[in-house]
Write an enzyme that holds these catalytic residues in place. Structure first.
Site, PDB file in Angstrom:
ATOM      1  CB  SER A 138       6.755   0.248   5.800  1.00 43.31           C
ATOM      2  OG  SER A 138       7.242   0.088   5.885  1.00 43.31           O
TER       3      SER A 138
ATOM      4  CG  ASP B 191       7.796  -4.353  12.006  1.00 47.79           C
ATOM      5  OD1 ASP B 191       8.178  -5.441  11.443  1.00 47.79           O
ATOM      6  OD2 ASP B 191       7.515  -3.252  11.789  1.00 47.79           O
TER       7      ASP B 191
ATOM      8  CG  HIS C 152       6.099  -3.963   8.924  1.00 48.53           C
ATOM      9  ND1 HIS C 152       6.604  -3.284   9.255  1.00 48.53           N
ATOM     10  CD2 HIS C 152       5.617  -3.652   7.447  1.00 48.53           C
ATOM     11  CE1 HIS C 152       7.455  -2.002   8.487  1.00 48.53           C
ATOM     12  NE2 HIS C 152       6.576  -2.460   7.482  1.00 48.53           N
TER      13      HIS C 152
HETATM   14  C1  LIG Z   1       2.955  -1.100   3.435  1.00 55.32           C
HETATM   15  C2  LIG Z   1       5.112  -1.799   3.198  1.00 55.32           C
HETATM   16  C3  LIG Z   1       5.426  -1.350   3.998  1.00 55.32           C
HETATM   17  C4  LIG Z   1       6.913  -0.986   3.734  1.00 55.32           C
HETATM   18  O1  LIG Z   1       7.437  -0.534   3.624  1.00 55.32           O
HETATM   19  O2  LIG Z   1       7.845  -2.397   4.208  1.00 55.32           O
HETATM   20  C5  LIG Z   1       8.424  -2.612   3.452  1.00 55.32           C
HETATM   21  C6  LIG Z   1       9.647  -2.089   4.238  1.00 55.32           C
HETATM   22  C7  LIG Z   1      10.902  -2.571   3.379  1.00 55.32           C
HETATM   23  C8  LIG Z   1      10.644  -3.312   2.469  1.00 55.32           C
HETATM   24  N1  LIG Z   1      12.372  -3.755   1.816  1.00 55.32           N
HETATM   25  O3  LIG Z   1      13.344  -3.405   2.710  1.00 55.32           O
HETATM   26  O4  LIG Z   1      12.570  -4.263   0.679  1.00 55.32           O
HETATM   27  C9  LIG Z   1       9.697  -4.519   2.156  1.00 55.32           C
HETATM   28  C10 LIG Z   1       8.577  -3.923   2.326  1.00 55.32           C
END
Ligand SMILES: CCCC(=O)Oc1ccc([N+](=O)[O-])cc1
Length: 285
Positions: A156, A202, A234
């Site tokens: 992520s 995702d 995701h």
């Molecule tokens: C385990 C979490 C993985 C991750 O990074 O999820 C996200 C990615 C981007 C956002 N956001 O932009 O708010 C949130 C969660």
């Protein structure tokens, strides 16, 4: 010996082909010749150990856990730093540590300085973790690592950080962004062999606005692959995933270790019910 004489006779005396002869092993090949089942297995051929690194003993990242092969008879190993995603710690990905290390890599699963660090920061932290592994006198695995064979991966925002790290340090040998998330969509500067793994379902980093444009923007002169996992959300990297692991192992072996025995798993493109889409730059050069 009779077979060699036969080969010499058939080639008019020139040694064009000798049955039973083996191509010379590359200098960084570690472990036995791979099979489909050996790269799908929960553990590879190397016994491993692990050690914790406190956030208080390092700078530039938040400590973590190092997994390493205990074998010292085959020379040094390549090393991989892996970052978790937004609000997550290494514990969410920890199944990957012994899985990759037992195939012959030193693996550093890191924690980040804060749970809220963005991809650019995660990229810098991945590089700080690699620097710690190979340069710090506190690194207990320094002598086990070949400092010229380093790689990064992450989930992520950690996957977004993986792209940032690859872009910043072209001397890296491999990068694997997993369900990567990044507001920057163009990665035309990346020269590091990069395999992007996305999830078809995702909803947080949809592949249409993250993994796919990231892959497309990397020049085709850079070795690259895009693997999309069927129906995966995701969070697919947070539980043991054999498809993800077997192609991570193959990519890392091929590009960190220059081990062409793994080409067979990458080219031609793998086909499986577990893979909804695969793009690549085959043949590998
Ligand atoms: C385990 C979490 C993985 C991750 O990074 O999820 C996200 C990615 C981007 C956002 N956001 O932009 O708010 C949130 C969660």
């Amino acid at each position: 010996m009779a077979k060699v004489f036969l080969a010499l006779a058939l080639t008019g005396g020139s040694v064009a082909y000798a049955p039973g002869a083996h191509a010379a092993a590359g200098p960084y090949e570690r472990g036995p010749a791979p099979t489909e089942s050996s790269i799908e297995a929960a553990r590879g051929p190397f016994a491993t150990a692990q050690t914790s690194v406190s956030s208080l003993s390092v700078s530039g990242f938040g400590g973590g856990t190092i997994y390493y092969p205990t074998d010292t008879s085959q020379g040094t190993f390549g090393a991989i730093a892996i970052s978790p995603g937004y609000t997550a710690t290494w514990s969410t990905l920890s199944w990957l540590g012994p899985r990759l290390a037992s195939q012959g890599f030193v693996v550093f699963g890191i924690n980040t300085n804060t749970l809220y660090d963005q991809p650019d920061s995660r990229g810098r932290q991945l590089l700080a973790a690699l620097d710690y592994l190979v340069r710090s006198s506190s690194s207990t695995v320094r002598s086990r690592i070949d400092s010229t064979r380093l790689a990064v991966a992450g989930h992520s925002m950690g996957g977004g950080g993986t792209l940032e790290a690859a872009n910043a340090r072209p001397s890296l040998q491999a990068a694997i962004p997993i369900a990567p998330w990044n507001l920057t969509k163009i990665w035309s500067g990346v020269r590091v062999p990069t395999m992007i793994i996305g999830g078809q379902a995702d909803a947080i980093a949809p592949v249409a606005t993250h993994s796919q444009p990231f892959y497309t923007s990397i020049p085709s002169s850079t070795e690259k692959a895009y693997m999309e996992l069927t129906a995966a959300s995701h969070f697919f990297p947070q539980t043991s995933n054999t498809t993800m692991a077997k192609y991570m192992i193959s990519w890392m072996k091929r590009f960190i270790d220059d081990d062409t025995r793994y080409d067979q798993f990458l080219c031609p493109a793998p086909r499986s019910i577990a893979i909804s889409e695969y793009r690549d730059t085959c043949p590998l050069t």
